[in-house]
Design a protein around this motif. Structure first.
Motif, short mmCIF file in Angstrom:
data_model
loop_
_atom_site.label_atom_id
_atom_site.label_comp_id
_atom_site.label_asym_id
_atom_site.label_seq_id
_atom_site.Cartn_x
_atom_site.Cartn_y
_atom_site.Cartn_z
N GLN A 47 0.97 -1.23 0.03
CA GLN A 47 -0.03 -0.09 0.01
C GLN A 47 0.82 1.51 0.08
O GLN A 47 0.45 2.17 -0.64
N PHE A 48 1.97 1.13 0.69
CA PHE A 48 2.75 2.15 0.74
C PHE A 48 3.63 2.53 -0.46
O PHE A 48 3.58 3.60 -1.00
N ASN A 49 3.81 1.35 -1.34
CA ASN A 49 4.50 1.37 -2.67
C ASN A 49 3.50 2.25 -3.48
O ASN A 49 3.71 3.34 -4.26
N ILE A 50 2.21 1.79 -3.51
CA ILE A 50 1.04 2.53 -4.29
C ILE A 50 1.01 3.99 -4.09
O ILE A 50 0.80 4.75 -4.94
N LEU A 51 0.96 4.24 -2.72
CA LEU A 51 0.85 5.61 -2.49
C LEU A 51 2.00 6.55 -2.87
O LEU A 51 1.76 7.75 -3.32
N ARG A 60 -1.86 14.36 -11.39
CA ARG A 60 -2.31 13.62 -12.54
C ARG A 60 -2.68 12.29 -12.07
O ARG A 60 -2.32 11.73 -11.14
N SER A 61 -3.87 11.83 -12.59
CA SER A 61 -4.22 10.21 -12.26
C SER A 61 -3.27 9.33 -12.90
O SER A 61 -2.58 9.52 -14.04
N ILE A 62 -3.53 7.97 -12.57
CA ILE A 62 -2.94 7.01 -13.11
C ILE A 62 -3.82 5.73 -13.36
O ILE A 62 -4.50 5.50 -12.35
N VAL A 91 -7.09 6.97 -1.44
CA VAL A 91 -6.97 7.21 -2.67
C VAL A 91 -8.43 7.17 -3.39
O VAL A 91 -9.69 6.88 -2.53
N GLU A 92 -8.68 7.69 -4.27
CA GLU A 92 -10.13 7.69 -5.23
C GLU A 92 -9.60 7.18 -6.70
O GLU A 92 -8.81 7.38 -7.04
N ARG A 93 -11.05 6.35 -7.00
CA ARG A 93 -10.89 5.98 -8.30
C ARG A 93 -12.09 6.53 -9.12
O ARG A 93 -13.18 6.84 -8.54
N ILE A 107 -4.49 10.14 -5.76
CA ILE A 107 -4.24 10.05 -4.16
C ILE A 107 -4.99 11.31 -3.68
O ILE A 107 -5.06 12.10 -4.48
N THR A 108 -5.57 10.93 -2.34
CA THR A 108 -6.40 12.02 -1.67
C THR A 108 -5.57 12.91 -0.87
O THR A 108 -4.43 12.54 -0.65
N ASP A 109 -6.10 14.02 -0.34
CA ASP A 109 -5.41 14.82 0.56
C ASP A 109 -5.01 14.15 1.87
O ASP A 109 -3.97 14.21 2.54
N LYS A 110 -5.96 13.23 2.32
CA LYS A 110 -5.50 12.23 3.35
C LYS A 110 -4.52 11.42 3.33
O LYS A 110 -3.49 11.24 4.00
N GLY A 111 -4.44 10.84 1.89
CA GLY A 111 -3.33 10.10 1.56
C GLY A 111 -1.81 10.90 1.49
O GLY A 111 -1.00 10.33 1.87
#
Length: 148
Positions: A47-51, A60-62, A91-93, A107-111
């Protein structure tokens, strides 16, 4: 401590076998330390890697498939990891406008805030390997050469 002592194995076929076993053992050792480091933040290594990937893309999104290509653990179930990160509101999709079957991930502001908190302690973790800067650079170069 020497690898021979760590795994209680005094003999190896050759230095290459010893090096590979030492790399695997050390990788697992560092992974366990990183898992303990991230535990108070409520996230896993994957999860850390994704963030971190998403922070590098921000704002930008991915796509999920692009995330998978960039992950250190290529066997990770990215969809499941994104589900968990989304449940934590890190995160948000959004449905991709060009491909309704795909989703763009942000990634969200919380992320971003969580990563900022991790960053405060990260420098201490970066020095978990007892090497000088020159030795760390040499090790990194040698590991790149191994995969060469």
């Amino acid at each position: 401590m020497k690898i021979e002592e760590e795994i209680i194995q005094p003999k190896f076929r050759n230095y290459h076998q010893k090096a590979v076993i030492n790399l695997i053992f050390t990788s697992n050792w560092i992974g366990n330390l990183q898992q303990q480091f991230l535990k108070p933040f409520g996230i896993t290594i994957q999860q850390f890697n994704i963030l971190r990937i998403l922070r590098g893309q921000h704002p930008r999104s991915i796509s999920a498939s692009a995330i998978k290509m960039r992950m250190m653990d290529k066997n990770s179930d990215v969809s499941r990891l994104l589900d968990r990160l989304e449940a934590k509101e890190l995160v948000e999709r959004k449905i991709c406008p060009s491909d309704k079957r795909a989703a763009d991930v942000l990634i969200t502001d919380k992320g971003l805030g969580l990563l900022a908190d991790v960053d405060k302690d990260q420098q201490a973790f970066d020095h978990v390997i007892a090497l000088s800067d020159d030795e760390a650079q040499l090790l990194s170069d040698l590991l790149d050469k191994c995969r060469g």
